[in-house]
Write a protein that holds these residues in place. Sequence first.
Motif, short mmCIF file in Angstrom:
data_model
loop_
_atom_site.label_atom_id
_atom_site.label_comp_id
_atom_site.label_asym_id
_atom_site.label_seq_id
_atom_site.Cartn_x
_atom_site.Cartn_y
_atom_site.Cartn_z
N ASN A 1 42.72 29.33 46.45
CA ASN A 1 42.19 30.35 45.59
C ASN A 1 43.49 31.24 44.90
O ASN A 1 43.30 31.90 44.13
N LEU A 2 44.57 31.41 45.57
CA LEU A 2 45.81 31.88 44.87
C LEU A 2 46.45 31.13 44.02
O LEU A 2 47.69 31.53 43.58
N PHE A 3 46.09 29.96 43.71
CA PHE A 3 46.77 29.04 42.57
C PHE A 3 47.20 29.69 41.32
O PHE A 3 46.25 30.49 40.98
N VAL B 1 40.99 28.56 41.28
CA VAL B 1 40.29 27.39 41.17
C VAL B 1 38.83 27.93 41.50
O VAL B 1 38.41 28.80 42.02
N GLY B 2 37.96 26.94 41.15
CA GLY B 2 36.48 26.97 41.40
C GLY B 2 35.66 25.77 41.40
O GLY B 2 36.34 24.59 41.12
N ALA B 3 34.34 25.94 41.34
CA ALA B 3 33.67 24.46 41.14
C ALA B 3 32.44 24.88 40.36
O ALA B 3 31.93 26.19 40.04
N PHE B 4 31.85 24.27 39.41
CA PHE B 4 30.74 24.22 38.81
C PHE B 4 29.63 23.45 39.47
O PHE B 4 29.90 22.45 40.45
N GLY B 5 28.47 24.05 39.40
CA GLY B 5 27.34 23.54 39.79
C GLY B 5 26.58 24.18 41.02
O GLY B 5 25.53 23.71 41.67
N PRO C 1 37.09 28.60 30.06
CA PRO C 1 38.15 27.59 30.02
C PRO C 1 38.73 27.32 31.33
O PRO C 1 38.76 28.06 32.44
N HIS C 2 39.13 26.30 31.46
CA HIS C 2 39.47 25.37 32.92
C HIS C 2 40.05 24.02 32.51
O HIS C 2 39.85 23.63 31.68
N VAL C 3 40.62 23.58 33.83
CA VAL C 3 41.24 22.20 33.67
C VAL C 3 40.62 21.65 35.01
O VAL C 3 40.66 21.97 36.15
N VAL D 1 35.44 20.57 40.35
CA VAL D 1 36.37 21.36 40.90
C VAL D 1 37.20 21.51 39.55
O VAL D 1 37.62 20.54 39.09
N TRP D 2 37.69 23.04 39.52
CA TRP D 2 38.73 23.06 38.52
C TRP D 2 39.62 24.12 38.69
O TRP D 2 39.60 24.95 39.81
N ALA D 3 40.82 24.02 38.03
CA ALA D 3 41.68 25.30 37.92
C ALA D 3 41.34 26.07 36.68
O ALA D 3 41.08 25.70 35.60
N GLY D 4 41.47 27.52 37.07
CA GLY D 4 41.07 28.32 35.92
C GLY D 4 42.13 28.59 34.63
O GLY D 4 43.13 28.43 35.27
N VAL D 5 41.67 28.96 33.74
CA VAL D 5 42.63 29.34 32.77
C VAL D 5 42.41 30.79 32.38
O VAL D 5 41.20 31.25 31.98
N LYS D 6 43.38 31.62 32.29
CA LYS D 6 43.24 32.98 32.14
C LYS D 6 42.94 33.26 30.44
O LYS D 6 43.90 32.71 29.78
#
Length: 195
Positions: free
Chosen positions: A153-155, A84-88, A130-132, A95-100
């Motif tokens: 972060n381990l999602f 997961v992460g954040a933009f800004g 890429p993210h959700v 906040v978002w979940a990452g896409v591999k």
Amino acid sequence: MPTSRTPHRKDMIRLFTALEIPDEIAERLARLQRGIEGVRWIERDDFHITLRFIGDIPENVADDVDAALAEIPFAPFELELEGVGAFGGTKPHAVWAGVKMTEQLKLLQQRHESAMRRVGLPPETRNYTPHVTLARLKGRETDEVYRFIEANNLFATPRFAITRAVLFSARASTGGGPYVVERIYPDELPGEEED
């Protein structure tokens, strides 16, 4: 009707292309949506992976967009979510979940970008990440967002199938959901022909 007139707002449509999130993965994402107060959590049905934000365009240009997207070859592939992460940065706004990233995803996104340039839209200047999106933030404490990221972060999810790309419309001017499926690519998968 003269074609050179400036389109009125009502003649515009806000579009983007994206990949859908299957129910079982959406359920995992929905379980992440806690721990930050006062944010606008994205509705489960509106989770998606954006390929190309198109923006507000005249409805006649939308026909050209549809035609260009229909020409893009599509083969099913698999994706997985990770982290997961954040933009800004220091003022997070989402906040978002990452896409591999995979080669198939990268190629499909590049094809959508090229198709939109052929239609005459300006190129996307941001690097593709890429993210959700899980939530949109307004004036949240940075520490609160960092705690959310640290806690999640381990999602990760199992791999899931992507069988089509979708052209979505969003509410004019404000964006956001609920999103409406306007077109699907490919519009008919092999083996789904009607008798």
